[in-house]
Design a protein around this motif. Structure first.
Motif, PDB file in Angstrom:
ATOM      1  N   THR A  29       7.928   4.396  -2.412  1.00 28.76           N
ATOM      2  CA  THR A  29       8.040   4.431  -3.824  1.00 28.76           C
ATOM      3  C   THR A  29       9.124   5.662  -4.276  1.00 28.76           C
ATOM      4  O   THR A  29       8.790   6.809  -3.904  1.00 28.76           O
ATOM      5  N   PHE A  69      11.201   6.628  -7.970  1.00 32.65           N
ATOM      6  CA  PHE A  69      11.523   6.284  -9.367  1.00 32.65           C
ATOM      7  C   PHE A  69      12.958   6.585  -9.673  1.00 32.65           C
ATOM      8  O   PHE A  69      13.386   6.061 -10.363  1.00 32.65           O
ATOM      9  N   PRO A 125       7.775  -0.120  -5.888  1.00 34.88           N
ATOM     10  CA  PRO A 125       7.355   0.100  -4.310  1.00 34.88           C
ATOM     11  C   PRO A 125       7.945  -1.010  -3.412  1.00 34.88           C
ATOM     12  O   PRO A 125       8.156  -2.098  -3.840  1.00 34.88           O
ATOM     13  N   GLY A 147      11.448   2.902  -9.031  1.00 37.28           N
ATOM     14  CA  GLY A 147       9.776   2.914  -9.023  1.00 37.28           C
ATOM     15  C   GLY A 147       9.092   1.844  -8.682  1.00 37.28           C
ATOM     16  O   GLY A 147       7.957   1.719  -8.386  1.00 37.28           O
ATOM     17  N   ARG A 176       5.790   8.539  -1.803  1.00 40.81           N
ATOM     18  CA  ARG A 176       5.801   8.620  -3.152  1.00 40.81           C
ATOM     19  C   ARG A 176       6.548   9.787  -3.603  1.00 40.81           C
ATOM     20  O   ARG A 176       6.297  10.900  -3.257  1.00 40.81           O
ATOM     21  N   THR A 177       7.511   9.401  -4.547  1.00 37.05           N
ATOM     22  CA  THR A 177       8.594  10.562  -4.847  1.00 37.05           C
ATOM     23  C   THR A 177       9.111  10.267  -6.225  1.00 37.05           C
ATOM     24  O   THR A 177       9.183   9.141  -6.290  1.00 37.05           O
ATOM     25  N   LEU A 178       9.439  11.054  -7.193  1.00 36.31           N
ATOM     26  CA  LEU A 178       9.699  10.970  -8.454  1.00 36.31           C
ATOM     27  C   LEU A 178      11.211  10.959  -8.445  1.00 36.31           C
ATOM     28  O   LEU A 178      11.980   9.762  -8.941  1.00 36.31           O
ATOM     29  N   LYS A 179      11.780  11.788  -7.835  1.00 37.75           N
ATOM     30  CA  LYS A 179      13.325  11.953  -7.917  1.00 37.75           C
ATOM     31  C   LYS A 179      14.044  11.962  -6.578  1.00 37.75           C
ATOM     32  O   LYS A 179      15.355  12.012  -6.257  1.00 37.75           O
TER      33      LYS A 179
END
Lengths: 291, 179
Positions: free
Chosen positions: A242, A244, A265, A263, A280-283
């Motif tokens: 994932t 975003f 997955p 975002g 999992r990472t935001l950016k």
């Protein structure tokens, strides 16, 4: 003759004046049990801990005149280190080499001193503010943390815990249970068939290369940094990836081989599944490669 | 950190207590000793009687150990009822769990501030730089979660950033503690 006497006297005086500036070589030793617990404090300079096949502890130190070597304890536990010669003085920059029984457990504290521990088979614990930490061998457990120093762990170790804020963290070897956490330092892990791996960073990149045991878990989490996984083509695992606001690249296989972001997955299973891989990472960008 | 996020966080931060005292009977005595030490600092050149120095060192060491233990207990207490949320029921920003993290990080930051002078300037620079990175990550994760409050993955990222700040502050406090 008088001139020679003057020269000799001058040379002697120079030696006397120069002596205090020279580091003193000191050696000490203790009899110890094979599993002795050794605690070492050397804030500046260099600390080297070496496991050897004797039930004794031998210390050789090069200590500047403003410091002194201290130490004491019993056969099962010894505490030693370098401290200022005068109370309240600055920590001296000393070179410390400590030989301990191979089965010893070692705890080292440093500020800027580089710490090198090798060939020690018990538990190893190192804390440093800014010094480089290197651990090699096959200890039972390794726990190292630094504020800014680089950390390198090489060897077959059942349990490894690494935490550094700004330094890099590298782990290379067969580790069953691994946790690495940084704030801005990059993480590089090369591991053979770990069972439980957790890698976390805020802004440091993460690279994992290695196989996975059939029931392994690999959890990777960043805020804004890139994640790169390189796995054997035969690995049996389920993936959940994932990001975003980053790019997701799947070069592992044909299944769900799509770049994506937003975002949602990306889930897929390779070779029937078994291990669980979660990223999992935001950016950050996420890339999975086949070795 | 974005200005929007700072505006959002400020009211929460202002509601925080200035200090959190561990619920333990030893604390008043420890606090008094620490206060006494800080109100009468020994200059490095100031001679002191050896026996008094030994007692002071022993008391300081004991205080550091108990403060560290109390800090960990306080952190655990502050976060005691905050289990990771189920993905299907991600909490909204500003909920009870976030408040607990804010209390915990504020308490740890205050504890660290007491020992800040004992750290080298370069260590303080590393500390501040990395705290800023974590704070920015918290602000960005928080903004993303505010826009999509039901997203469990975003909630996990926010809690992970908060947890990293707690771990980092605890680590800094440990490293600042003399052996």
């Amino acid at each position: 003759m008088r001139r020679i006497q003057m020269l000799v006297a001058s040379a002697a005086l120079a030696l006397v004046l120069a002596a205090p500036a020279t580091a003193q070589q000191t050696a000490r030793g203790w009899a110890a049990t094979s599993g002795v617990a050794v605690r070492v404090l050397n804030l500046k300079g260099t600390t080297r801990i070496i496991g050897w096949d004797r039930d004794s502890i031998a210390v050789s130190a090069s200590v500047p005149p403003d410091g002194r070597l201290y130490g004491g304890g019993g056969r099962a536990a010894v505490k030693l280190g370098v401290e200022p010669a005068a109370p309240g003085g600055e920590p001296p920059a000393a070179t410390l080499e400590v030989r301990v029984p191979q089965g010893a457990s070692v705890s080292v504290k440093s500020a800027t001193a580089d710490v090198d521990v090798r060939g020690v088979g018990g538990t190893i614990e190192v804390m440093s503010v800014g010094g480089r930490i290197a651990v090699s061998g096959n200890p039972r457990e390794v726990s190292v943390e630094s504020m800014a120093g680089a950390i390198d762990v090489v060897g077959d170790v059942p349990v490894v815990r690494v935490r550094t804020a700004g330094g890099s963290a590298t782990v290379d070897g067969a580790v069953e249970d691994l946790m690495v956490e940084t704030v801005s330092g990059p993480i590089v892990v090369r591991s053979r068939a770990p069972r439980r791996t957790r890698l976390e960073s805020t802004s440091g990149s993460i690279a994992f290369e290695g196989g996975l045991a059939a029931d392994a878990t690999l959890d990777v989490q960043t805020h804004e940094s890139a994640v790169k996984l390189t796995l054997p083509r035969t690995v049996a695992a389920s993936f959940e990836l994932t990001t975003f606001d980053g790019l997701l690249i799947n070069r592992f296989g044909s299944a769900a081989a799509r770049p994506s972001r937003g975002g949602k997955p990306l889930r897929f299973t390779a070779n029937g599944g078994g291990a669980q891989v979660t990223v999992r990472t935001l950016k950050g960008d996420v890339a999975v490669y086949r070795r | 950190m974005t200005y929007e996020s700072e505006d959002e966080l400020r009211p929460l931060i202002e509601q925080l207590p200035r200090s959190i005292e561990p619920a333990h009977d030893l604390w008043p005595a420890i606090a008094a000793r620490i206060e006494a030490q800080h109100s009468r600092p020994l200059r490095r050149s100031e001679p002191a009687r050896p026996s008094r120095r030994r007692w002071a060192a022993a008391l300081a060491a004991a205080a550091v150990i108990v403060v560290a233990a109390a800090s960990s207990l306080a952190t655990a207490w502050l976060l005691r009822d905050d289990r990771p949320p189920a993905a299907a029921s991600a909490p909204a920003v500003g909920g009870q769990r976030e408040a607990a993290y804010l209390r915990a990080t504020a308490a740890l930051a205050q504890e660290l501030a007491v020992r800040r002078d004992e750290l080298a300037p370069e260590t303080i620079a590393v500390l501040d730089r990395n705290l800023a990175i974590i704070d920015r990550a918290i602000a960005e994760s928080r903004a993303a979660l505010a826009a999509d409050p039901a997203n469990g993955d975003l909630a996990e990222l926010l809690w992970a950033s908060y947890q990293r700040k707690v771990s980092f502050l605890e680590q800094a406090a440990r490293l600042a503690t003399p052996t």
